[in-house]
Design a protein around this motif. Structure first.
Motif, PDB file in Angstrom:
ATOM      1  N   PRO A 218      12.496   8.239  -8.272  1.00 10.90           N
ATOM      2  CA  PRO A 218      11.620   7.669  -7.236  1.00 10.90           C
ATOM      3  C   PRO A 218      10.508   6.799  -7.811  1.00 10.90           C
ATOM      4  O   PRO A 218      10.149   5.780  -7.215  1.00 10.90           O
ATOM      5  CB  PRO A 218      11.050   8.909  -6.538  1.00 10.90           C
ATOM      6  N   ALA A 219       9.950   7.185  -8.961  1.00  2.75           N
ATOM      7  CA  ALA A 219       8.897   6.371  -9.575  1.00  2.75           C
ATOM      8  C   ALA A 219       9.446   5.016 -10.000  1.00  2.75           C
ATOM      9  O   ALA A 219       8.779   3.987  -9.830  1.00  2.75           O
ATOM     10  CB  ALA A 219       8.303   7.107 -10.779  1.00  2.75           C
ATOM     11  N   ALA A 220      10.666   4.998 -10.542  1.00  5.41           N
ATOM     12  CA  ALA A 220      11.281   3.733 -10.953  1.00  5.41           C
ATOM     13  C   ALA A 220      11.531   2.837  -9.739  1.00  5.41           C
ATOM     14  O   ALA A 220      11.259   1.628  -9.776  1.00  5.41           O
ATOM     15  CB  ALA A 220      12.591   4.010 -11.690  1.00  5.41           C
ATOM     16  N   ILE A 221      12.033   3.435  -8.644  1.00  9.58           N
ATOM     17  CA  ILE A 221      12.292   2.654  -7.429  1.00  9.58           C
ATOM     18  C   ILE A 221      10.988   2.089  -6.868  1.00  9.58           C
ATOM     19  O   ILE A 221      10.917   0.918  -6.470  1.00  9.58           O
ATOM     20  CB  ILE A 221      13.000   3.528  -6.378  1.00  9.58           C
ATOM     21  N   ALA A 222       9.930   2.915  -6.847  1.00  9.76           N
ATOM     22  CA  ALA A 222       8.641   2.454  -6.322  1.00  9.76           C
ATOM     23  C   ALA A 222       8.057   1.348  -7.197  1.00  9.76           C
ATOM     24  O   ALA A 222       7.460   0.394  -6.684  1.00  9.76           O
ATOM     25  CB  ALA A 222       7.663   3.627  -6.231  1.00  9.76           C
ATOM     26  N   ALA A 223       8.225   1.461  -8.517  1.00 13.27           N
ATOM     27  CA  ALA A 223       7.702   0.429  -9.426  1.00 13.27           C
ATOM     28  C   ALA A 223       8.423  -0.898  -9.212  1.00 13.27           C
ATOM     29  O   ALA A 223       7.788  -1.960  -9.147  1.00 13.27           O
ATOM     30  CB  ALA A 223       7.852   0.887 -10.874  1.00 13.27           C
TER      31      ALA A 223
ATOM     32  N   GLY B 160       0.820  -1.215   0.000  1.00  8.05           N
ATOM     33  CA  GLY B 160       0.000   0.000   0.000  1.00  8.05           C
ATOM     34  C   GLY B 160       0.845   1.252   0.000  1.00  8.05           C
ATOM     35  O   GLY B 160       0.555   2.224  -0.721  1.00  8.05           O
ATOM     36  N   TRP B 161       1.921   1.266   0.797  1.00  8.33           N
ATOM     37  CA  TRP B 161       2.819   2.423   0.822  1.00  8.33           C
ATOM     38  C   TRP B 161       3.514   2.617  -0.520  1.00  8.33           C
ATOM     39  O   TRP B 161       3.615   3.732  -1.028  1.00  8.33           O
ATOM     40  CB  TRP B 161       3.864   2.253   1.922  1.00  8.33           C
ATOM     41  N   LEU B 162       3.993   1.526  -1.108  1.00 12.85           N
ATOM     42  CA  LEU B 162       4.666   1.621  -2.404  1.00 12.85           C
ATOM     43  C   LEU B 162       3.727   2.118  -3.499  1.00 12.85           C
ATOM     44  O   LEU B 162       4.124   2.929  -4.346  1.00 12.85           O
ATOM     45  CB  LEU B 162       5.246   0.261  -2.788  1.00 12.85           C
ATOM     46  N   LEU B 163       2.483   1.648  -3.481  1.00 13.91           N
ATOM     47  CA  LEU B 163       1.509   2.111  -4.468  1.00 13.91           C
ATOM     48  C   LEU B 163       1.230   3.603  -4.294  1.00 13.91           C
ATOM     49  O   LEU B 163       1.063   4.339  -5.273  1.00 13.91           O
ATOM     50  CB  LEU B 163       0.206   1.320  -4.348  1.00 13.91           C
ATOM     51  N   GLY B 164       1.182   4.041  -3.038  1.00 13.75           N
ATOM     52  CA  GLY B 164       0.981   5.462  -2.781  1.00 13.75           C
ATOM     53  C   GLY B 164       2.127   6.299  -3.318  1.00 13.75           C
ATOM     54  O   GLY B 164       1.916   7.338  -3.957  1.00 13.75           O
ATOM     55  N   VAL B 165       3.358   5.858  -3.070  1.00 12.09           N
ATOM     56  CA  VAL B 165       4.533   6.584  -3.563  1.00 12.09           C
ATOM     57  C   VAL B 165       4.563   6.572  -5.093  1.00 12.09           C
ATOM     58  O   VAL B 165       4.816   7.604  -5.739  1.00 12.09           O
ATOM     59  CB  VAL B 165       5.830   5.964  -2.989  1.00 12.09           C
ATOM     60  N   LEU B 166       4.296   5.409  -5.682  1.00 12.87           N
ATOM     61  CA  LEU B 166       4.302   5.302  -7.147  1.00 12.87           C
ATOM     62  C   LEU B 166       3.258   6.230  -7.763  1.00 12.87           C
ATOM     63  O   LEU B 166       3.555   6.993  -8.696  1.00 12.87           O
ATOM     64  CB  LEU B 166       4.031   3.855  -7.554  1.00 12.87           C
ATOM     65  N   GLY B 167       2.032   6.169  -7.261  1.00 11.08           N
ATOM     66  CA  GLY B 167       0.983   7.035  -7.788  1.00 11.08           C
ATOM     67  C   GLY B 167       1.310   8.508  -7.614  1.00 11.08           C
ATOM     68  O   GLY B 167       1.034   9.325  -8.502  1.00 11.08           O
ATOM     69  N   HIS B 168       1.928   8.848  -6.490  1.00  7.16           N
ATOM     70  CA  HIS B 168       2.277  10.245  -6.210  1.00  7.16           C
ATOM     71  C   HIS B 168       3.276  10.782  -7.229  1.00  7.16           C
ATOM     72  O   HIS B 168       3.098  11.888  -7.769  1.00  7.16           O
ATOM     73  CB  HIS B 168       2.863  10.346  -4.804  1.00  7.16           C
ATOM     74  N   PHE B 169       4.312  10.017  -7.515  1.00 10.20           N
ATOM     75  CA  PHE B 169       5.343  10.510  -8.437  1.00 10.20           C
ATOM     76  C   PHE B 169       4.873  10.472  -9.887  1.00 10.20           C
ATOM     77  O   PHE B 169       5.304  11.295 -10.701  1.00 10.20           O
ATOM     78  CB  PHE B 169       6.643   9.735  -8.244  1.00 10.20           C
TER      79      PHE B 169
ATOM     80  N   ALA C  58       5.423  -3.329 -15.604  1.00  8.09           N
ATOM     81  CA  ALA C  58       5.100  -2.482 -16.754  1.00  8.09           C
ATOM     82  C   ALA C  58       5.604  -1.052 -16.550  1.00  8.09           C
ATOM     83  O   ALA C  58       6.228  -0.463 -17.448  1.00  8.09           O
ATOM     84  CB  ALA C  58       3.590  -2.477 -16.993  1.00  8.09           C
ATOM     85  N   VAL C  59       5.351  -0.481 -15.369  1.00  6.32           N
ATOM     86  CA  VAL C  59       5.782   0.898 -15.117  1.00  6.32           C
ATOM     87  C   VAL C  59       7.305   0.976 -15.063  1.00  6.32           C
ATOM     88  O   VAL C  59       7.916   1.918 -15.595  1.00  6.32           O
ATOM     89  CB  VAL C  59       5.164   1.432 -13.811  1.00  6.32           C
ATOM     90  N   ALA C  60       7.945  -0.022 -14.438  1.00  9.73           N
ATOM     91  CA  ALA C  60       9.414  -0.027 -14.394  1.00  9.73           C
ATOM     92  C   ALA C  60       9.995  -0.072 -15.799  1.00  9.73           C
ATOM     93  O   ALA C  60      10.978   0.639 -16.103  1.00  9.73           O
ATOM     94  CB  ALA C  60       9.904  -1.220 -13.573  1.00  9.73           C
TER      95      ALA C  60
END
Length: 264
Positions: A236-241, A142-151, A198-200
């Protein structure tokens, strides 16, 4: 800090810790409203998180931590070039939200929220019956999805009409998967594995150009429109993905394996 976890009768048994956190959420909402340019996404996320926490929705503690961690990551990501790491750049937002995360890391709150007894309707708490490993994976995911969506949002908003459709789709999938996590169904791990990979695959090739753009390097390839608008968000988006895919994969494999066994 046991005094913070003492229930207060006039306030329906809410604790001092809960009151501090709700007051902090309302303060952030007031700050967002006072900005010269209102950001409805920020106000909506902080407002919803505060409201869920105030009514003791079982996943509100995890949601609140995810919102604060995403905001801290956003602040820190912009400090990698330029002003450097000084007390003046780590302004009250980082320190205040960090204090909020520490307050939320409470065993008492965990019992009151994550493992609370189910109530009627939307208060049904499926996390209470989950194996602890599933609950921990759901929390981290849940935290990772939040960070990914945020960036992704930080790149998508300034890009405007030129923003690629996949970024909006990925953000909507992030929101949908967070809602699925509340249900406790393991199918969400299959979806988030695909999402993370896919996002990564789309973001990682852009990280080098985005970082070079931040560093004002010469003769570098120009990142695509999403990261040209917000180059500090690509890494940050790449790391979260990648994190999303890695956390999800073992449980996705287990879900598929259990499905195959049940079908035999």
């Amino acid at each position: 800090m046991t005094g913070l976890d003492r229930p207060l009768r006039p306030l329906l048994g809410r604790t001092v810790r809960e009151l501090i956190l709700v007051a902090g959420g309302l303060t952030i909402c007031a700050f967002e409203l006072a900005r010269p340019t209102l950001n409805p996404w920020h106000l909506g996320v902080f407002g919803a998180g505060t409201a869920l926490f105030a009514v003791r929705f079982f996943a509100a503690r995890v949601v609140a931590m995810g919102v604060l961690l995403s905001a801290i990551a956003a602040h820190l990501s912009s400090l990698r070039y330029g002003a450097a790491w000084t007390p003046s750049t780590l302004h009250w937002g980082v320190y205040g939200m960090g204090a909020g995360v520490l307050l939320l890391m409470s065993r008492d709150l965990q019992d009151r929220f994550d493992f609370s007894a189910s109530g009627p309707g939307w208060r049904l708490n499926r996390w209470r019956e989950l194996p602890r490993s599933h609950w921990r994976a759901s929390t981290l995911l849940g935290w990772l999805l939040g960070v990914l969506g945020h960036f992704l949002l930080r790149g998508w908003q300034p890009a405007g009409a030129a923003a690629p459709t996949w970024a909006l789709v990925a953000m909507l999938v992030c929101i949908g998967c967070v809602l699925l996590l509340f249900s406790g169904h393991s199918i969400v791990f299959v979806i988030t594995t695909v999402l993370g990979v896919a996002v990564a695959a789309l973001v990682i090739p852009q990280v080098g150009a985005a970082e070079a753009l931040l560093d004002n390097a010469r003769h570098v390839p120009t990142p695509d429109v999403l990261w040209r608008a917000a180059p500090d968000s690509a890494l940050p988006a790449a790391i979260a993905a990648v994190g999303t895919a890695l956390v999800s994969l073992p449980y996705a494999i287990l879900h598929v394996w259990n499905g195959v066994r049940a079908a035999r």
